[in-house]
Design an enzyme around this catalytic site. Structure first.
Site, PDB file in Angstrom:
ATOM      1  CE1 TYR A  33       1.121  -0.271   4.407  1.00 58.78           C
ATOM      2  CE2 TYR A  33       0.078   1.883   4.368  1.00 58.78           C
ATOM      3  CZ  TYR A  33       0.886   0.961   4.994  1.00 58.78           C
ATOM      4  OH  TYR A  33       1.470   1.267   6.200  1.00 58.78           O
ATOM      5  NE  ARG A  52       6.909   4.016   0.454  1.00 58.22           N
ATOM      6  CZ  ARG A  52       6.622   4.778   1.509  1.00 58.22           C
ATOM      7  NH1 ARG A  52       7.577   5.020   2.419  1.00 58.22           N
ATOM      8  NH2 ARG A  52       5.440   5.314   1.666  1.00 58.22           N
ATOM      9  NE  ARG A 100      -6.210 -19.576   4.027  1.00 55.04           N
ATOM     10  CZ  ARG A 100      -5.367 -20.456   4.587  1.00 55.04           C
ATOM     11  NH1 ARG A 100      -5.442 -21.731   4.292  1.00 55.04           N
ATOM     12  NH2 ARG A 100      -4.466 -20.037   5.465  1.00 55.04           N
ATOM     13  CG  HIS A 102       0.070 -21.104   2.691  1.00 52.24           C
ATOM     14  ND1 HIS A 102      -1.041 -21.856   2.970  1.00 52.24           N
ATOM     15  CD2 HIS A 102       0.370 -20.451   3.830  1.00 52.24           C
ATOM     16  CE1 HIS A 102      -1.403 -21.672   4.233  1.00 52.24           C
ATOM     17  NE2 HIS A 102      -0.563 -20.814   4.777  1.00 52.24           N
ATOM     18  CE  LYS A 149       3.266   3.145   3.253  1.00 54.27           C
ATOM     19  NZ  LYS A 149       3.386   3.172   4.700  1.00 54.27           N
ATOM     20  CD  GLU A 182       9.805   1.650  10.573  1.00 51.25           C
ATOM     21  OE1 GLU A 182       9.676   2.620   9.809  1.00 51.25           O
ATOM     22  OE2 GLU A 182       9.735   0.460  10.196  1.00 51.25           O
ATOM     23  CG  LEU A 207       8.512   2.248   4.866  1.00 52.02           C
ATOM     24  CD1 LEU A 207       8.351   1.075   3.916  1.00 52.02           C
ATOM     25  CD2 LEU A 207       7.148   2.876   5.137  1.00 52.02           C
TER      26      LEU A 207
HETATM   27  N1  PDD Z   1       2.772   4.949   7.458  1.00 49.45           N
HETATM   28  N2  PDD Z   1       7.405   3.647   8.981  1.00 49.45           N
HETATM   29  C1  PDD Z   1       6.252   2.958   8.971  1.00 49.45           C
HETATM   30  C2  PDD Z   1       6.210   1.623   9.640  1.00 49.45           C
HETATM   31  C3  PDD Z   1       5.110   3.493   8.343  1.00 49.45           C
HETATM   32  O1  PDD Z   1       3.964   2.788   8.330  1.00 49.45           O
HETATM   33  C4  PDD Z   1       5.195   4.775   7.738  1.00 49.45           C
HETATM   34  C5  PDD Z   1       4.023   5.399   7.045  1.00 49.45           C
HETATM   35  C6  PDD Z   1       6.419   5.457   7.787  1.00 49.45           C
HETATM   36  C7  PDD Z   1       6.590   6.811   7.144  1.00 49.45           C
HETATM   37  O2  PDD Z   1       6.594   6.699   5.747  1.00 49.45           O
HETATM   38  P1  PDD Z   1       6.123   7.902   4.808  1.00 49.45           P
HETATM   39  O3  PDD Z   1       6.928   9.088   5.187  1.00 49.45           O
HETATM   40  O4  PDD Z   1       6.391   7.424   3.438  1.00 49.45           O
HETATM   41  O5  PDD Z   1       4.648   8.094   5.074  1.00 49.45           O
HETATM   42  C8  PDD Z   1       7.504   4.867   8.397  1.00 49.45           C
HETATM   43  C9  PDD Z   1       1.576   5.370   6.755  1.00 49.45           C
HETATM   44  C10 PDD Z   1       1.367   6.836   6.800  1.00 49.45           C
HETATM   45  C11 PDD Z   1       0.396   4.545   7.261  1.00 49.45           C
HETATM   46  O6  PDD Z   1       0.595   3.364   7.446  1.00 49.45           O
HETATM   47  O7  PDD Z   1      -0.691   5.086   7.422  1.00 49.45           O
END
Ligand code: PDD
Length: 287
Positions: A33, A52, A100, A102, A149, A182, A207
């Site tokens: 996403y 990304r 379904r 895996h 992501k 993070e 991330l």
């Molecule tokens: N989250 N680290 C994680 C685990 C995240 O889920 C996000 C963003 C970031 C920051 O990434 P960016 O600057 O590209 O938004 C870092 C989004 C906003 C969410 O899950 O809603």
């Protein structure tokens, strides 16, 4: 005003927007996403978010659901149809619908794509920014590929919930060595004794946030040094200033961690400066 979502080729009322029960995103969290800010009627850093997305798809060997240019058109249209001036779009691509199993479905299975957009209230964001947020620290119990992501966000949801139950707004992950990775949905920054910005290198364990990347451009413009290195929870707690970044909010100051005040317990000046400069420097795409 009713909201509109894009689902697999159709623009539908948000309340009727659905995917199949055997979508692999639903059964295996087999999807990726992006969340991207819309501010003053423009999309912020769209190119980097789509870059990304391409990387995440490539790492999981999921096909693009359509061309990149077509996807940008869908995003812009969803933003327009929902009259979003300030807010965000959300997009999700999964490996598609299949019985379904895996192992991956047969080649040619169509990826599923959903795009939504919603407005947020800039006043609420400004109020949070003025007050600052509280954070807790939690062990980083996620899988190793947090550089992708993916929609597999259960540990992140549990961490945020733990923060909420302790009266905080973000959970900051800590690795086995006691170093900060993070936030549950943000990247973490601190200001060291020399006034330099410190954040963990994005090669492993976090991330690579788009806000984080653009903040590097902002820091260069402001003449602020960035030191990419690991830092411990103790160092963070003793630092002058801590803030978090994400596309939904640019940056929020953290004024308390695990019940201890950061700095003087008030939002610091660095996050403020960055927030003010960010929009000018970020890429802007009209909707
Ligand atoms: N989250 N680290 C994680 C685990 C995240 O889920 C996000 C963003 C970031 C920051 O990434 P960016 O600057 O590209 O938004 C870092 C989004 C906003 C969410 O899950 O809603």
């Amino acid at each position: 005003m009713s909201r509109i979502a894009y689902v697999n080729g159709a623009y539908v009322p948000h309340s009727d927007a659905m995917v199949h029960v055997e979508d692999r995103g639903y059964q295996f969290a087999d999807g990726v996403y992006e969340v991207c800010e819309i501010r003053h009627g423009v999309i912020v850093d769209l190119t980097r978010h789509l870059d990304r997305l391409g990387r995440s798809l490539g790492e999981l060997r999921i096909d693009w659901p359509m061309s990149r240019a077509a996807l940008a058109q869908v995003i812009r249209r969803v933003a327009r149809m929902n009259h979003v001036k300030n807010g965000m779009f959300y997009l999700q691509v999964t490996r598609g619908v299949a019985k379904r199993d895996h192992v991956f479905p047969k080649a040619g299975t169509r990826p599923s794509i959903v795009v939504t957009a919603k407005s947020t209230d800039p006043k609420i964001i400004a109020a949070k920014n003025a007050k600052g947020l509280k954070a807790i620290t939690v062990p980083d119990n996620r899988w190793e590929r947090v550089d992708i992501k993916t929609v597999g966000l259960l540990p992140n949801a549990m961490a945020r919930q733990a923060a909420k139950e302790q009266g905080a707004q973000e959970a900051i992950y800590v690795d086995r060595d006691g170093n900060v990775t993070e936030g549950a949905a943000t990247n973490v920054w601190m200001v060291d004794a020399d006034g330099a910005l410190v954040t963990r290198p994005a090669e492993h364990g976090i991330l690579r946030g788009i806000t984080r990347t653009t903040l590097q451009d902002v820091a260069a413009r402001l003449g602020v040094e960035i030191r990419e290195r690991k830092f411990s929870v103790e160092e963070m707690k003793a630092s002058r200033e801590v803030f978090i970044t994400a596309a939904t909010s640019i940056c929020f100051p953290i004024v308390e961690i695990d019940g201890h005040a950061v700095g003087n317990g008030h939002p610091g000046s660095m996050s403020q400066k960055i927030r003010e400069a960010f929009f000018d420097i970020a890429e802007k795409t009209s909707i």
